[in-house]
Write a protein that holds these residues in place. Structure first.
Motif, PDB file in Angstrom:
ATOM      1  N   GLU A   1       0.703  -1.379  -0.109  1.00  0.00           N
ATOM      2  CA  GLU A   1       0.048  -0.115   0.070  1.00  0.00           C
ATOM      3  C   GLU A   1       0.770   1.334  -0.043  1.00  0.00           C
ATOM      4  OE1 GLU A   1      -0.165  -2.582   1.982  1.00  0.00           O
ATOM      5  OE2 GLU A   1      -2.255  -3.212   1.915  1.00  0.00           O
ATOM      6  N   ASP A   2       1.904   1.090   0.418  1.00  0.00           N
ATOM      7  CA  ASP A   2       3.029   2.320   0.514  1.00  0.00           C
ATOM      8  C   ASP A   2       3.659   2.754  -0.540  1.00  0.00           C
ATOM      9  OD1 ASP A   2       2.254   2.474   3.467  1.00  0.00           O
ATOM     10  OD2 ASP A   2       3.759   1.003   3.749  1.00  0.00           O
ATOM     11  N   LEU A   3       3.587   1.819  -1.606  1.00  0.00           N
ATOM     12  CA  LEU A   3       4.558   1.952  -2.944  1.00  0.00           C
ATOM     13  C   LEU A   3       3.591   2.508  -3.974  1.00  0.00           C
ATOM     14  CD1 LEU A   3       6.903  -1.307  -2.898  1.00  0.00           C
ATOM     15  CD2 LEU A   3       7.021   1.101  -1.691  1.00  0.00           C
TER      16      LEU A   3
ATOM     17  N   THR B   1       3.534  -4.475 -12.610  1.00  0.00           N
ATOM     18  CA  THR B   1       3.064  -3.652 -11.572  1.00  0.00           C
ATOM     19  C   THR B   1       1.757  -2.811 -11.714  1.00  0.00           C
ATOM     20  OG1 THR B   1       5.362  -3.728 -10.906  1.00  0.00           O
ATOM     21  CG2 THR B   1       3.938  -2.024  -9.966  1.00  0.00           C
ATOM     22  N   GLN B   2       1.702  -2.326 -12.828  1.00  0.00           N
ATOM     23  CA  GLN B   2       0.519  -1.387 -13.245  1.00  0.00           C
ATOM     24  C   GLN B   2      -0.467  -2.403 -13.246  1.00  0.00           C
ATOM     25  OE1 GLN B   2       0.998   0.621 -16.878  1.00  0.00           O
ATOM     26  NE2 GLN B   2       2.890   1.598 -16.229  1.00  0.00           N
TER      27      GLN B   2
ATOM     28  N   GLU C   1      -5.646  -4.065 -10.606  1.00  0.00           N
ATOM     29  CA  GLU C   1      -6.663  -5.177 -10.018  1.00  0.00           C
ATOM     30  C   GLU C   1      -6.891  -5.320  -8.394  1.00  0.00           C
ATOM     31  OE1 GLU C   1      -8.261  -7.268 -11.687  1.00  0.00           O
ATOM     32  OE2 GLU C   1      -7.554  -6.411 -13.811  1.00  0.00           O
ATOM     33  N   GLN C   2      -5.764  -4.814  -7.675  1.00  0.00           N
ATOM     34  CA  GLN C   2      -6.086  -4.836  -6.339  1.00  0.00           C
ATOM     35  C   GLN C   2      -6.549  -3.683  -5.825  1.00  0.00           C
ATOM     36  OE1 GLN C   2      -5.464  -7.418  -4.360  1.00  0.00           O
ATOM     37  NE2 GLN C   2      -4.962  -8.770  -5.906  1.00  0.00           N
TER      38      GLN C   2
END
Length: 763
Positions: free
Chosen positions: A344-346, A368-369, A374-375
């Motif tokens: 969540e911090d990145l 990563t995108q 999705e998340q």
């Protein structure tokens, strides 16, 4: 004569052994480790293996003897042979009081008591019990144990050890509950009744632990959410890595923008950072910026050794390193939770605190995108621009590094070097200063100031070494003073008084300008008053007046000029009451000192400054060193004969080479170089003496013809002389030690310059 053990020496209690035929006289002297001494130790008596006496060093009392008759005459053996490898074993216990456990006032500890029959020694051991939390083993080492008061002069014997008996050993009471089969048979054969073994009491602490273990039944909590296992996370996200591109802007003096690749591993929430080297950057080798691991969000500095531990230690019980107990905190109440970076911090634009370095994320890859889309439902992945590099850097001075306080081990510089660098290095000395001031020592005479009258009469020599700023104090021996003299303080750097010894700041030490005549200083809690200085010290201070203000004649004379200007005539009359200031007018040192202190206080004008003034305007001048030409020439020819030197043509050729114009006189430096270049067997002192007696012109140049004639032994040979010390006996150079006793008053007044001011004021 035979004597029953424990019986008094009275008639009827002694028996004679008529079978004894050998009556040797015992040895009463002993030679032990090179020392002659009296052998007062009592030898062990022979005992019977099956007799009543089983402890020869601790005989029983008369009430314990079963028979009043003399023992029968049987074969007797020494105790170490009669009772070899025979040990009595008793089972016992003692109650140890407890103050930290609420439900158990004491605990029962079971031990084994061993009694060695050969020498009457005892040993107590405690069998080890698993998970007891007590350092068990040997409680009392093998030794002879004294009885409890008031019979502390006697030792415990087998008559004091029996089943269902209590025995006090070193302030601890042991209750004997049982013994082994051999002990029971041995005591029974010796006539000692042994009761039946007793049941040992239960340990309350053990019962509490058993009851608590039965109560700790695990009941599943259905209301709590199931905790995600780390292995399940590994199986789900193995080989799934989030990759970001970022940078670190190094704002140091030679820093630039570092491009980085940040990888976040979903399997175990760890992060590693790699650096991307640009082409032709001059950097090579491993590009690891951060090793893979969990990255904490807050960083306040590197933790000290032992600061971050899995268990919090509350207390340590015990005195020695062997028998200690550790009390740990099972709740870890003092441990501070550490928060780490998670998914969540990145995000793009986030700044990560990588152990004090700010790393900014500017872009990410396609996987990563897709993961964040999705998340977390993030749709904007616009990359940020990379800041451009610039050669202009804003200089920011780093704050002073705070070092830990000095602990007293070694020198402060050594401890400071160990704190600055990881690899300990010895402190570096100033090599240039060491070479420049090698052999330069300032020596001062001093007196010790003390409330004790005898200490005030002691004389000391303080030596200050300019090469490394160290001090050394020697005491001058004086006959019938009661003080031995010699080294008073070893050579070392002495810190100034009034400083914090165990602090972080570097201490200040005594310097060369702190020493002068009239100074009072505290050296290692001893107060010294400087009263004199040697000639070399005074000359050195006068030649380096910019470093020693007390020897700067300009500053001193300006101070005197300002103080004497309002009463100049009275000052002159005080120095010369007859007011006769003709040529060669001199005054003594005491007169000059009294006149100057009449206008300046002792705090304004120091004693060393008065000495500097009197030495500068001294009417006494040192005499020129006297050298006999014939004596010097005889010494030179003696050295030439010793070395079998006969190379005068080479010397003539060398002088012609350095003097192509055939001048009659040449410089002194050229003559010195010629004597050294032709390898004449002369020492440096003899060369200087030869140059001093050679003939010169008005400009100080040396005559060439006189040089050749000086070494020509065939034309003009002087009588031989006896060998002598050339450095001290050929041309005596006696030091002039009386400078400053008489002062040239006219010279002093001319330098003062107040006479001309009065003349101009009157005009």
């Amino acid at each position: 004569m035979l004597r029953l053990p424990g019986m008094p020496m009275l008639p009827g209690a002694q028996f004679y052994d008529y079978s004894k035929r050998h009556h040797p006289r015992r040895q009463t002297l002993l030679h032990y480790q090179g020392i002659h001494m009296l052998a007062d130790r009592r030898e062990l008596e022979l005992v019977e293996p099956n007799g009543i006496i089983v402890d020869p060093k601790c005989p029983p009392v008369p009430a314990q003897i079963t028979s009043l008759w003399a023992p029968k005459l049987t074969t007797k053996l020494p105790p170490w042979l009669a009772y070899d490898k025979q040990v009595l074993c008793f089972s016992a216990y003692f109650k140890e009081p407890l103050t930290e456990i609420y439900h158990a006032p004491y605990q029962v500890r079971k031990v084994k008591i061993y009694f060695y029959l050969e020498d009457g020694t005892m040993q107590i051991t405690e069998p080890k019990v698993e998970n007891s939390g007590i350092p068990q083993g040997c409680l009392v080492h093998r030794q002879r144990i004294p009885k409890a008061p008031p019979s502390e002069r006697e030792f415990l014997s087998i008559f004091d050890l029996n089943v269902d008996n209590e025995v006090q050993i070193f302030d601890r009471v042991y209750h004997i509950s049982d013994c082994d089969i051999f002990t029971r048979q041995f005591l029974t054969r010796a006539g000692i009744a042994v009761p039946v073994g007793l049941m040992e009491p239960n340990d309350p602490t053990t019962e509490i632990r058993k009851r608590s273990a039965l109560k700790q039944t695990a009941r599943p909590d259905t209301s709590a959410l199931p905790k995600r296992h780390a292995f399940a996370q590994f199986l789900e996200f193995d080989r799934r890595v989030l990759k970001f591109q970022g940078y670190w802007n190094d704002t140091s003096e030679y820093g630039d923008v570092r491009r980085l690749d940040i990888c976040y591993y979903l399997a175990d929430d760890t992060i590693d950072i790699k650096e991307k080297y640009p082409r032709n950057s001059g950097r090579e080798g491993p590009n690891t910026f951060l090793k893979r691991g969990k990255l904490p969000k807050e960083f306040t500095g590197l933790a000290l050794p032992g600061q971050q531990t899995a268990v919090t230690l509350l207390n340590v019980l015990g005195t020695s390193m062997r028998d200690v107990r550790y009390v740990a905190d099972p709740l870890n109440t003092g441990q501070r939770p550490v928060q780490y970076y998670t998914v969540e911090d990145l995000k793009i634009g986030a700044a990560l605190n990588v152990f004090g370095r700010e790393v900014v994320l500017i872009s990410c890859d396609q996987f990563t995108q897709h993961f964040y889309r999705e998340q977390f439902g993030i749709q904007d992945f616009t990359p940020l621009p990379l800041p451009c590099t610039s050669d202009e850097r804003i200089y920011t001075q780093n704050p002073a590094r705070r070092l830990p306080p000095y602990n007293g081990w070694g020198s402060y510089e050594d401890s400071e070097g160990n704190c600055i660098t990881v690899e300990p290095k010895p402190p570096q000395a100033d090599f240039k200063k060491l070479v420049k001031y090698d052999g330069c020592i300032l020596r001062f005479g001093a007196k010790l100031m003390s409330v004790i009258k005898d200490n005030c009469e002691r004389s000391f020599v303080i030596s200050y070494y300019l090469a490394d700023d160290t001090l050394q104090i020697y005491e001058v021996a004086r006959r019938n003073s009661g003080f031995l003299g010699g080294e008073f303080l070893k050579r070392a750097r002495v810190p100034l008084p009034g400083q914090q010894m165990f602090g972080s700041a570097r201490p200040q030490y005594y310097n060369a300008n702190d020493f002068y005549i009239g100074a009072t200083m505290n050296l290692k809690d001893h107060i010294f008053h400087v009263i004199s200085a040697d000639e070399f010290t005074l000359l050195y201070m006068e030649q380096h007046a910019n470093e020693f203000p007390v020897a700067n004649i300009r500053i001193i004379m300006q101070k005197i000029r300002d103080a004497v200007r309002p009463a100049y005539k009275q000052f002159v009359l005080r120095c010369k009451p007859d007011a006769k200031l003709g040529p060669g007018t001199v005054i003594s040192y005491d007169t000059m000192r009294a006149a100057l202190l009449g206008y300046l206080s002792k705090e304004s004008l120091l004693n060393h400054e008065i000495v500097t003034v009197c030495r500068h305007f001294s009417a006494e001048q040192s005499l020129a060193p006297s050298c006999d030409r014939q004596q010097v020439r005889a010494a030179a020819q003696l050295e030439l004969k010793r070395a079998l030197w006969n190379n005068l043509p080479e010397l003539t050729e060398h002088l012609s080479h350095i003097n192509p114009s055939c001048r009659p006189y040449i410089a002194e430096a050229k003559v010195r170089a010629t004597l050294r270049g032709c390898r004449l067997p002369f020492s440096l002192e003899l060369v200087e003496d030869i140059l001093q007696v050679l003939q010169r012109n008005a400009q100080g140049e040396i005559e060439v013809r006189d040089v050749l004639g000086f070494f020509n032994m065939s034309a003009d040979q002087v009588p031989d002389i006896a060998p002598l010390n050339i450095a001290f006996e050929l041309c005596p150079k006696l030091p002039f030690l009386h400078k400053g006793r008489l002062v040239d008053f006219n010279w002093f007044l001319d330098y003062l310059g107040l006479e001309e001011e009065l003349v101009r004021a009157n005009i």
